[in-house]
Design a protein around this motif. Sequence first.
Motif, mmCIF file in Angstrom:
data_model
loop_
_atom_site.group_PDB
_atom_site.id
_atom_site.type_symbol
_atom_site.label_atom_id
_atom_site.label_comp_id
_atom_site.label_asym_id
_atom_site.label_seq_id
_atom_site.Cartn_x
_atom_site.Cartn_y
_atom_site.Cartn_z
ATOM 1 N N UNK A 128 0.791 -1.246 0.152
ATOM 2 C CA UNK A 128 -0.056 -0.039 0.109
ATOM 3 C C UNK A 128 0.762 1.255 0.149
ATOM 4 N N UNK A 129 2.219 1.312 0.861
ATOM 5 C CA UNK A 129 2.779 2.409 0.707
ATOM 6 C C UNK A 129 3.592 2.858 -0.457
ATOM 7 N N UNK A 130 3.992 1.810 -1.244
ATOM 8 C CA UNK A 130 4.485 1.801 -2.417
ATOM 9 C C UNK A 130 3.463 2.473 -3.526
ATOM 10 N N UNK A 131 2.241 1.916 -3.084
ATOM 11 C CA UNK A 131 1.134 2.325 -4.088
ATOM 12 C C UNK A 131 1.096 3.725 -4.009
ATOM 13 N N UNK A 132 0.969 4.256 -2.861
ATOM 14 C CA UNK A 132 0.889 5.911 -2.725
ATOM 15 C C UNK A 132 2.025 6.584 -3.166
ATOM 16 N N UNK A 133 3.252 5.910 -2.899
ATOM 17 C CA UNK A 133 4.373 6.514 -3.514
ATOM 18 C C UNK A 133 4.186 6.589 -5.078
ATOM 19 N N UNK A 134 3.739 5.425 -5.600
ATOM 20 C CA UNK A 134 3.548 5.529 -7.019
ATOM 21 C C UNK A 134 2.717 6.917 -7.634
ATOM 22 N N UNK A 135 1.982 7.084 -6.957
ATOM 23 C CA UNK A 135 0.956 8.206 -7.255
ATOM 24 C C UNK A 135 1.724 9.517 -7.065
ATOM 25 N N UNK A 136 2.483 9.685 -6.137
ATOM 26 C CA UNK A 136 3.128 10.925 -5.783
ATOM 27 C C UNK A 136 4.233 10.949 -6.725
ATOM 28 N N UNK A 137 4.885 10.022 -7.222
ATOM 29 C CA UNK A 137 5.917 10.032 -8.420
ATOM 30 C C UNK A 137 5.240 10.662 -9.642
ATOM 31 N N UNK A 138 3.923 10.043 -9.878
ATOM 32 C CA UNK A 138 3.098 10.595 -11.112
ATOM 33 C C UNK A 138 2.983 12.116 -10.946
ATOM 34 N N UNK A 139 2.549 12.473 -9.753
ATOM 35 C CA UNK A 139 2.308 13.978 -9.573
ATOM 36 C C UNK A 139 3.617 14.742 -9.854
ATOM 37 N N UNK A 140 4.825 14.184 -9.352
ATOM 38 C CA UNK A 140 6.066 14.943 -9.395
ATOM 39 C C UNK A 140 6.337 14.828 -10.961
ATOM 40 N N UNK A 141 5.931 13.855 -11.574
ATOM 41 C CA UNK A 141 6.201 13.812 -13.328
ATOM 42 C C UNK A 141 5.418 15.008 -13.834
ATOM 43 N N UNK A 142 4.193 15.205 -13.479
ATOM 44 C CA UNK A 142 3.224 15.909 -14.145
ATOM 45 C C UNK A 142 3.947 17.559 -13.617
ATOM 46 N N UNK A 143 4.356 17.649 -12.537
ATOM 47 C CA UNK A 143 4.801 19.032 -12.024
ATOM 48 C C UNK A 143 5.830 19.352 -12.908
ATOM 49 N N UNK A 144 6.722 18.592 -13.229
ATOM 50 C CA UNK A 144 7.933 18.877 -13.837
ATOM 51 C C UNK A 144 7.652 19.243 -15.485
ATOM 52 N N UNK A 145 6.666 18.575 -16.229
ATOM 53 C CA UNK A 145 6.116 18.638 -17.360
ATOM 54 C C UNK A 145 5.592 20.185 -17.453
ATOM 55 N N UNK A 146 4.683 20.290 -16.276
ATOM 56 C CA UNK A 146 3.901 21.659 -16.409
ATOM 57 C C UNK A 146 5.024 22.899 -16.257
ATOM 58 N N UNK A 147 6.232 22.531 -15.618
ATOM 59 C CA UNK A 147 7.355 23.510 -15.651
ATOM 60 C C UNK A 147 7.805 23.794 -16.948
ATOM 61 N N UNK A 148 7.766 22.759 -17.662
ATOM 62 C CA UNK A 148 8.479 22.502 -19.166
ATOM 63 C C UNK A 148 7.480 23.521 -19.997
ATOM 64 N N UNK A 149 6.347 23.842 -19.565
ATOM 65 C CA UNK A 149 5.524 24.667 -20.257
ATOM 66 C C UNK A 149 5.972 26.172 -20.515
#
Length: 537
Positions: free
Chosen positions: A112-133
Motif C-alpha cells: 500500500x505505501x509503495x502504491x501511494x508513492x507511485x501516485x506521488x511520483x506521477x504527480x512529480x512527473x506532471x509538475x516537471x512537465x508543467x514547468x516545461x510549459x
Amino acid sequence: MANHSIAHNVYVPYLEKKGILSWLLSTDHKRIGIMYLVSISFFFLVAGVIALLMRLELLTPAADFVQPHTYNVLFTLHGSLMVFFFVVPGLAASFGNFLIPLMIGAPDVAFPKLNLGSYWIYLLGTLIVLLALMKPADTGWTYYTPYSATTDTDVVLITLGVFVLGFSSILTGLNFIVTIHKMRAPGMTWHRLPLFIWASYATAVLQLLATPVVGITLLLLIAERTLGVGFFDPAKGGDPILFQNFFWFYSHPAVYIMIIPAMGVISEIIPVFARKPIFGYKAIAYSSLGIAFISFLVWAHHMFTSGISSLAATIFSFLTFLVAIPTAIKVFNWTATLYKGSIHLHSSMLYALGFIFLFTIGGLTGLFLGALAADIHLHDTYFVVAHMHYVMIGGTVMGFFGALHFWYPKWFGKMFNEMVAKIAWFLVFVGFNVTFFPQFFLGVQGMPRRYATYPAEFESLMSLSTYGSWILGLGVLIMTVNLIAGLFNGEKAPQNPYNSLSLEWQVPSPPPHENFDEIPHVTDWTYGYGKKKEPEA
C-alpha cells in the motif's frame, strides 16, 4: 461465495474521511484509484481542448488561427498529455487500483505505501512537465532525434517529466503482479479470475519490462543535450535511427498497456448486460498474455521507411500480422457472447459495443500499415492519424468511458442520469466517426500529418473532420457534466444494480475501507449467468 452478498458488521465507507490530507496521505487502494482517476481525467480534458484548438486551425487551409510553430507546440502537448498522462496510466492505474483487490477478494494491494508513492511520483512527473510549459517543446510526442537533440525548446524538462512518470508505471505494475499472485482469496484460482484481472496482469508485465527502455532512451537524450555525448545526433557521432528503435521498442508495447485494460473492461461489461456466460473464457484470458508477448516483437513496423533491410522489414511485417490473431480471438468471443443474449443497452454496454465496432476498424486498418507496400504510401499521412485514434479513442477511451459508467455506482455510491448518458454516448460515437473517418481518405490522398496548413483540395474533408470534433467535444462535455451532477444530485446506488456476480458487487456501494469484514471463500467463477457450469480449475 462469488455470487452471494457479503455481510458487513460495521459499515464505514471508504469515502467517509474528509479533508485533503485524508486523500493525499491515504494508502487505501480505492482512494488512490480515485486520485488517479481525477488526475488523468483532468489531463484528458486539457488535451481534448488542445485538440479542438488544433482542429479549429485546420478548418481552413491557411494558418489563420495560430502560427505553424504554435501548432507544433499544440500537437506536442496534445500527444504528450494524452499518451503519457492519460492513456498509459489511465485504466491500469485508476481502475486497476480500485478494482484488483476487490475483484480477487483482498483487503488492499500487496504494497500500500509503495502504491501511494507511485501516485506521488506521477504527480512529480506532471509538475516537471508543467514547468516545461514555460518554454514548450515542439518536437511531437515521439521526441524524434535529431531535431529533439538540437531544438531550442525545453526538451530536457519535458522528457525528464516523462522519465519520472515511467517510475510510477513500473512500481504500479510490480505492485499489481505481486498482488494478483499472492493476495487472491481462497478458492480464487487462476481460472476463476475475472478477465479484467487477466488483462491487468498482462498490462503489469508490459509496464515492468517495457517502461525501463523508454526511460533509458529519454535519459540518453537528456545526457546528449546536457553533456554533449553523442548518442543520437549525427553531428556528434550518434545515430537518430537508434532513438527510433529504442522508442518504438517501448512504445508499441505501450499501445497494449493502453488497450489491454480496456479489453478487460469489455470482457466484464458484455456478459453482465447480455446475461450470458462469457464465451471462450480461457481463450480471452490467454490472448491477453499473447498480445503482451507479441507486442515486444513488432516495433520496427513503425520504421519501414527508415532504411531497414528488406529481410528485417518482411519479418516485422509478418509479426505485425501475427498480433492480429489474439486480438481477433477476443473480438470473436465477445461477439459470440452477445449471440442469443438477453441484451440490455445500458450506457456502459453502448460504450462496450462502440468499442468492438471502432476498435475493429482500428485493428483492420493497422494491417494496411503492417503491409510493406501500402505502408510506404501511407506512412506519416492522416491515415496513420485516423488509425491511431480509432485504436486509442475508439478502443482505450471507449473502454474508459464504459468502465466509468459501469463502476460509477460502486466508486461513488451514487447513480447518474441514464438517459443523458445515452445522449452523450450517441454524440461521442457520431462525433468521433465524423472526426476521424474522413482522415482515412485524407491519408490515402497523400495529406501528411503534423502540418498547420494544407492544399485547398483537402478543405472539404478537413472541415468535415473539424465539425465532427465539435460534436465529439459536446458529447464529452455532456457526459462530464452528467457524471459530476450525479455526485451531488444522483440517487443512492444499490449494492448491485446490475445483478453482477463479480466480487466487487457483493460489497456495499461505496465499499468499506477494508473491502471485506472477512476474506471471502470463492466457490464459483464470475460469469455464471444463465448456467452455473464451472470451468476446470
